[in-house]
Motif scaffolding. Sequence first.
Motif, mmCIF file in Angstrom:
data_model
loop_
_atom_site.group_PDB
_atom_site.id
_atom_site.type_symbol
_atom_site.label_atom_id
_atom_site.label_comp_id
_atom_site.label_asym_id
_atom_site.label_seq_id
_atom_site.Cartn_x
_atom_site.Cartn_y
_atom_site.Cartn_z
ATOM 1 N N LEU A 15 0.853 -1.199 0.000
ATOM 2 C CA LEU A 15 0.000 0.000 0.000
ATOM 3 C C LEU A 15 0.887 1.246 0.000
ATOM 4 O O LEU A 15 0.863 2.044 0.931
ATOM 5 C CB LEU A 15 -0.948 -0.046 1.199
ATOM 6 C CG LEU A 15 -1.941 -1.204 1.057
ATOM 7 C CD1 LEU A 15 -1.933 -2.099 2.282
ATOM 8 C CD2 LEU A 15 -3.340 -0.703 0.784
ATOM 9 N N ASN A 17 2.768 4.315 -2.812
ATOM 10 C CA ASN A 17 2.279 5.466 -3.594
ATOM 11 C C ASN A 17 1.071 5.099 -4.451
ATOM 12 O O ASN A 17 0.128 5.879 -4.559
ATOM 13 C CB ASN A 17 3.394 5.975 -4.528
ATOM 14 C CG ASN A 17 4.482 6.702 -3.776
ATOM 15 O OD1 ASN A 17 4.267 7.186 -2.666
ATOM 16 N ND2 ASN A 17 5.663 6.772 -4.366
ATOM 17 N N SER A 39 5.908 -1.787 5.632
ATOM 18 C CA SER A 39 6.119 -0.554 6.395
ATOM 19 C C SER A 39 5.179 -0.488 7.605
ATOM 20 O O SER A 39 3.950 -0.539 7.459
ATOM 21 C CB SER A 39 5.881 0.658 5.476
ATOM 22 O OG SER A 39 5.467 1.779 6.222
ATOM 23 N N PRO A 73 7.086 -3.463 -5.451
ATOM 24 C CA PRO A 73 8.073 -2.822 -6.333
ATOM 25 C C PRO A 73 8.459 -3.630 -7.576
ATOM 26 O O PRO A 73 8.527 -3.087 -8.670
ATOM 27 C CB PRO A 73 9.288 -2.621 -5.414
ATOM 28 C CG PRO A 73 8.707 -2.532 -4.041
ATOM 29 C CD PRO A 73 7.526 -3.452 -4.045
ATOM 30 N N VAL A 77 10.375 -8.886 -5.057
ATOM 31 C CA VAL A 77 9.503 -8.748 -3.877
ATOM 32 C C VAL A 77 8.247 -9.603 -4.042
ATOM 33 O O VAL A 77 7.784 -10.242 -3.090
ATOM 34 C CB VAL A 77 9.148 -7.259 -3.620
ATOM 35 C CG1 VAL A 77 8.280 -7.131 -2.378
ATOM 36 C CG2 VAL A 77 10.400 -6.413 -3.475
ATOM 37 N N VAL A 81 7.131 -12.519 -1.448
ATOM 38 C CA VAL A 81 5.831 -12.497 -0.771
ATOM 39 C C VAL A 81 5.040 -13.782 -1.024
ATOM 40 O O VAL A 81 4.333 -14.279 -0.144
ATOM 41 C CB VAL A 81 5.039 -11.239 -1.238
ATOM 42 C CG1 VAL A 81 3.554 -11.389 -1.013
ATOM 43 C CG2 VAL A 81 5.565 -9.997 -0.537
ATOM 44 N N VAL A 127 -0.646 -1.399 -14.250
ATOM 45 C CA VAL A 127 -1.441 -0.189 -14.513
ATOM 46 C C VAL A 127 -0.584 0.900 -15.132
ATOM 47 O O VAL A 127 0.629 0.931 -14.956
ATOM 48 C CB VAL A 127 -2.054 0.343 -13.201
ATOM 49 C CG1 VAL A 127 -2.819 -0.763 -12.487
ATOM 50 C CG2 VAL A 127 -1.007 0.932 -12.277
ATOM 51 N N GLY A 130 -0.042 6.606 -13.414
ATOM 52 C CA GLY A 130 0.658 7.261 -12.311
ATOM 53 C C GLY A 130 -0.191 7.445 -11.059
ATOM 54 O O GLY A 130 -1.341 6.991 -10.985
ATOM 55 N N GLY A 238 5.459 10.987 -8.231
ATOM 56 C CA GLY A 238 5.210 9.835 -7.355
ATOM 57 C C GLY A 238 5.731 8.524 -7.900
ATOM 58 O O GLY A 238 5.397 7.465 -7.371
ATOM 59 N N PHE A 239 6.569 8.586 -8.931
ATOM 60 C CA PHE A 239 7.149 7.358 -9.515
ATOM 61 C C PHE A 239 8.664 7.540 -9.491
ATOM 62 O O PHE A 239 9.201 8.472 -10.086
ATOM 63 C CB PHE A 239 6.628 7.176 -10.943
ATOM 64 C CG PHE A 239 7.100 5.919 -11.625
ATOM 65 C CD1 PHE A 239 7.063 4.693 -10.992
ATOM 66 C CD2 PHE A 239 7.577 5.963 -12.931
ATOM 67 C CE1 PHE A 239 7.493 3.531 -11.622
ATOM 68 C CE2 PHE A 239 8.005 4.812 -13.577
ATOM 69 C CZ PHE A 239 7.961 3.600 -12.921
ATOM 70 N N LYS A 246 14.128 -0.010 -13.706
ATOM 71 C CA LYS A 246 13.725 -1.424 -13.656
ATOM 72 C C LYS A 246 12.862 -1.777 -14.856
ATOM 73 O O LYS A 246 13.087 -2.772 -15.555
ATOM 74 C CB LYS A 246 12.956 -1.690 -12.348
ATOM 75 C CG LYS A 246 12.257 -3.021 -12.304
ATOM 76 C CD LYS A 246 10.916 -3.062 -11.588
ATOM 77 C CE LYS A 246 9.975 -1.943 -11.716
ATOM 78 N NZ LYS A 246 8.598 -2.147 -11.286
HETATM 79 P P1 NAD Z 1 6.119 2.247 -3.549
HETATM 80 O O1 NAD Z 1 7.537 1.984 -3.233
HETATM 81 O O2 NAD Z 1 5.529 3.577 -3.222
HETATM 82 O O3 NAD Z 1 5.176 1.133 -2.854
HETATM 83 C C1 NAD Z 1 5.559 -0.204 -2.701
HETATM 84 C C2 NAD Z 1 5.022 -0.687 -1.350
HETATM 85 O O4 NAD Z 1 5.373 -2.052 -1.210
HETATM 86 C C3 NAD Z 1 5.622 0.077 -0.163
HETATM 87 O O5 NAD Z 1 4.601 0.548 0.702
HETATM 88 C C4 NAD Z 1 6.484 -0.968 0.529
HETATM 89 O O6 NAD Z 1 6.566 -0.803 1.931
HETATM 90 C C5 NAD Z 1 5.757 -2.246 0.151
HETATM 91 N N1 NAD Z 1 6.614 -3.437 0.249
HETATM 92 C C6 NAD Z 1 7.897 -3.568 -0.175
HETATM 93 N N2 NAD Z 1 8.338 -4.815 0.116
HETATM 94 C C7 NAD Z 1 7.310 -5.462 0.721
HETATM 95 C C8 NAD Z 1 7.141 -6.772 1.269
HETATM 96 N N3 NAD Z 1 8.136 -7.683 1.215
HETATM 97 N N4 NAD Z 1 5.967 -7.082 1.829
HETATM 98 C C9 NAD Z 1 4.938 -6.176 1.894
HETATM 99 N N5 NAD Z 1 5.051 -4.919 1.399
HETATM 100 C C10 NAD Z 1 6.221 -4.569 0.822
HETATM 101 O O7 NAD Z 1 5.967 1.929 -5.104
HETATM 102 P P2 NAD Z 1 4.790 2.407 -6.096
HETATM 103 O O8 NAD Z 1 5.227 3.656 -6.756
HETATM 104 O O9 NAD Z 1 3.489 2.320 -5.383
HETATM 105 O O10 NAD Z 1 4.901 1.246 -7.190
HETATM 106 C C11 NAD Z 1 4.367 -0.066 -6.976
HETATM 107 C C12 NAD Z 1 4.403 -0.804 -8.312
HETATM 108 O O11 NAD Z 1 3.606 -0.081 -9.255
HETATM 109 C C13 NAD Z 1 5.810 -0.895 -8.939
HETATM 110 O O12 NAD Z 1 5.947 -2.131 -9.582
HETATM 111 C C14 NAD Z 1 5.829 0.262 -9.935
HETATM 112 O O13 NAD Z 1 6.744 0.033 -10.984
HETATM 113 C C15 NAD Z 1 4.375 0.245 -10.398
HETATM 114 N N6 NAD Z 1 3.833 1.521 -10.911
HETATM 115 C C16 NAD Z 1 4.093 2.692 -10.266
HETATM 116 C C17 NAD Z 1 3.552 3.878 -10.765
HETATM 117 C C18 NAD Z 1 3.795 5.215 -10.089
HETATM 118 O O14 NAD Z 1 3.493 6.235 -10.725
HETATM 119 N N7 NAD Z 1 4.291 5.258 -8.878
HETATM 120 C C19 NAD Z 1 2.752 3.856 -11.918
HETATM 121 C C20 NAD Z 1 2.477 2.619 -12.524
HETATM 122 C C21 NAD Z 1 3.030 1.459 -12.014
#
Ligand code: NAD
Length: 294
Positions: A15, A17, A39, A73, A77, A81, A127, A130, A238-239, A246
């Motif tokens: 949960l 960004n 977290s 991420p 991960v 999990v 998805v 953003g 937020g990305f 990656k």
């Molecule tokens: P983020 O780092 O904000 O969130 C990832 C969450 O996963 C964190 O809260 C973290 O604590 C949690 N986490 C990490 N390891 C864990 C574990 N072992 N067990 C449980 N929780 C764990 O990342 P994000 O920006 O939310 O991105 C998440 C995914 O979405 C990524 O694969 C990213 O590439 C993709 N994505 C991100 C965006 C963006 O704009 N941020 C857009 C599209 C896709």
Amino acid sequence: MTAPATAERVGFVGLGNMGMPMARHLVAAGYHVQGFDASAEVMRVIAGLDGFTAAPALTAVGAGAGAVILMLPDSDVVEHVLLPGGLLASRPPGSMVIDMSSSDPARTRDLAERALAAGVTLIDAPVSGGVAGARARSLTIMVGGPEEAFAAARPLLAAIGSRVVRAGDVGAGHAIKALNNLMSAAHLAVSSEALIAGRRFGLDPAVMLEIINGSSGRSGSTENKWPNYVLTEKFDAGFSIKLMVKDMKLALAIEHATGTPATVSEAATAAWEAAAAELPPDTDHTAIARWLDR
Ligand code: NAD
């Protein structure tokens, strides 16, 4: 918080960004979310939110729920999990895991086979759009998995995004997502180089954007990222830059594995890797424009 007796439950791991605003839409649509995150701060927050339960352990996520969503991420991960001692062992046969992270399509296919051996269906549903799209419920969701699994997951996904498209079999969503981000990153890098050059030449970047956005050089970078995050100097899309690199590497791996010419993709990835090597890993990816202008 206790789940209302009538609410359909859904598990949600990751949960951050993206995951948090996505999960909030599930609650708004009437689901009860059983959340888990590494977290402690995130767990504290969800424990106080209506419509959420903070799962006491990873293996307790999705108890009584037909589906568990992952928004993590990367594939390392996701595997950590799911695999031995993890979530997969605790999911009942007939249930579903939906990996909405941007993961490695080849590893997703392997994981889906391992899940199937345990009677669990794993599909991918990454998805695009953003954090702003996650908050506005305007995400595009690209799904990889069998038709029946897509049909079963569709109501959940429709609560999170505005465009839900089946991309093909398992791994197809993750493949398209990586290729999309390679294109997006290349657009942002070349747009930034061109706009910085124009400004140094004496042009006004805002005027350049107005013209380019009615011309053939426009992209999501000129229409959204430059006006909203670069020109404003907020750099808060937020990305993170580490997640962008990656995704570019995943896309390059697909190009290499398929024998596709990749000269431009390799150059774009090298440019992003150079920036990522100098910037803190959680730097917003839009800050590549500032880094190029250094
Ligand atoms: P983020 O780092 O904000 O969130 C990832 C969450 O996963 C964190 O809260 C973290 O604590 C949690 N986490 C990490 N390891 C864990 C574990 N072992 N067990 C449980 N929780 C764990 O990342 P994000 O920006 O939310 O991105 C998440 C995914 O979405 C990524 O694969 C990213 O590439 C993709 N994505 C991100 C965006 C963006 O704009 N941020 C857009 C599209 C896709």
